[in-house]
Design a protein around this motif. Sequence first.
Motif, PDB file in Angstrom:
ATOM      1  N   TYR A 145      76.990   2.339  17.145  1.00 41.39           N
ATOM      2  CA  TYR A 145      78.277   2.992  16.906  1.00 41.39           C
ATOM      3  C   TYR A 145      78.066   4.432  16.426  1.00 41.39           C
ATOM      4  O   TYR A 145      78.725   5.355  16.902  1.00 41.39           O
ATOM      5  N   ALA A 146      77.139   4.613  15.494  1.00 42.61           N
ATOM      6  CA  ALA A 146      76.851   5.952  14.968  1.00 42.61           C
ATOM      7  C   ALA A 146      76.328   6.865  16.066  1.00 42.61           C
ATOM      8  O   ALA A 146      76.744   8.019  16.171  1.00 42.61           O
ATOM      9  N   MET A 147      75.440   6.362  16.901  1.00 45.03           N
ATOM     10  CA  MET A 147      74.911   7.173  18.003  1.00 45.03           C
ATOM     11  C   MET A 147      76.029   7.551  18.978  1.00 45.03           C
ATOM     12  O   MET A 147      76.098   8.696  19.429  1.00 45.03           O
ATOM     13  N   GLN A 148      76.904   6.616  19.283  1.00 35.21           N
ATOM     14  CA  GLN A 148      78.026   6.895  20.185  1.00 35.21           C
ATOM     15  C   GLN A 148      78.946   7.964  19.601  1.00 35.21           C
ATOM     16  O   GLN A 148      79.540   8.745  20.338  1.00 35.21           O
ATOM     17  N   SER A 149      79.060   8.009  18.281  1.00 30.99           N
ATOM     18  CA  SER A 149      79.908   9.008  17.631  1.00 30.99           C
ATOM     19  C   SER A 149      79.417  10.424  17.897  1.00 30.99           C
ATOM     20  O   SER A 149      80.190  11.374  17.818  1.00 30.99           O
ATOM     21  N   TRP A 150      78.126  10.564  18.189  1.00 35.68           N
ATOM     22  CA  TRP A 150      77.531  11.890  18.396  1.00 35.68           C
ATOM     23  C   TRP A 150      77.142  12.139  19.845  1.00 35.68           C
ATOM     24  O   TRP A 150      76.424  13.086  20.146  1.00 35.68           O
TER      25      TRP A 150
END
Length: 180
Positions: free
Chosen positions: A28-33
């Motif tokens: 999720y964090a990677m997708q946010s960026w």
Amino acid sequence: MKIEMFNCIGHSSSNTHNLEPYDRLYSYAMQSWVNALGNISTIDPFARKCPWGTKRNDINPKYLHEYTTHCMDALDFMAQIPKQSAHIVLFDPPFSDRQSNEEYGTCNLYTDPRYISELGRECFRILKNTGLVIKCGYNSNPPAPGFELVRLNICNFGASRNDILISLWQKVQTTLKVGL
């Protein structure tokens, strides 16, 4: 805020990055960026065998080169990271004295509030605006003032074993001031 509970019975908690709730928050964090220019910078001050960070540190020298890029105290490692240069910080120190003694030959630094507060301030300093911290532990305290809880995953191990709380925090302030 979204809360999810996962059945982690039968899994080891010593390599937290292998647990589904941690993996989901990391994804999720990677997708946010995803739309970030250039590479996504991920800092892991307690990497152990976790290969996810761009810069990975562990005080245990046996992980150097194969799993980590640095081998030093986590606070010293974070202090050398430039201000507002990271998109994500993986904050997963040893949980217990047993684990800390087995892996590092030291008492559990995670129980030293001053040390953890300093690490939290370093997370704030090195993160870009709206950067994310994935924090593992037995509490859902923010890493430092200036963060907002976005998601919380609970890893239940069953019986009398402690759950692990894996929380996702977003940097929402531009300065580290208490009370904003």
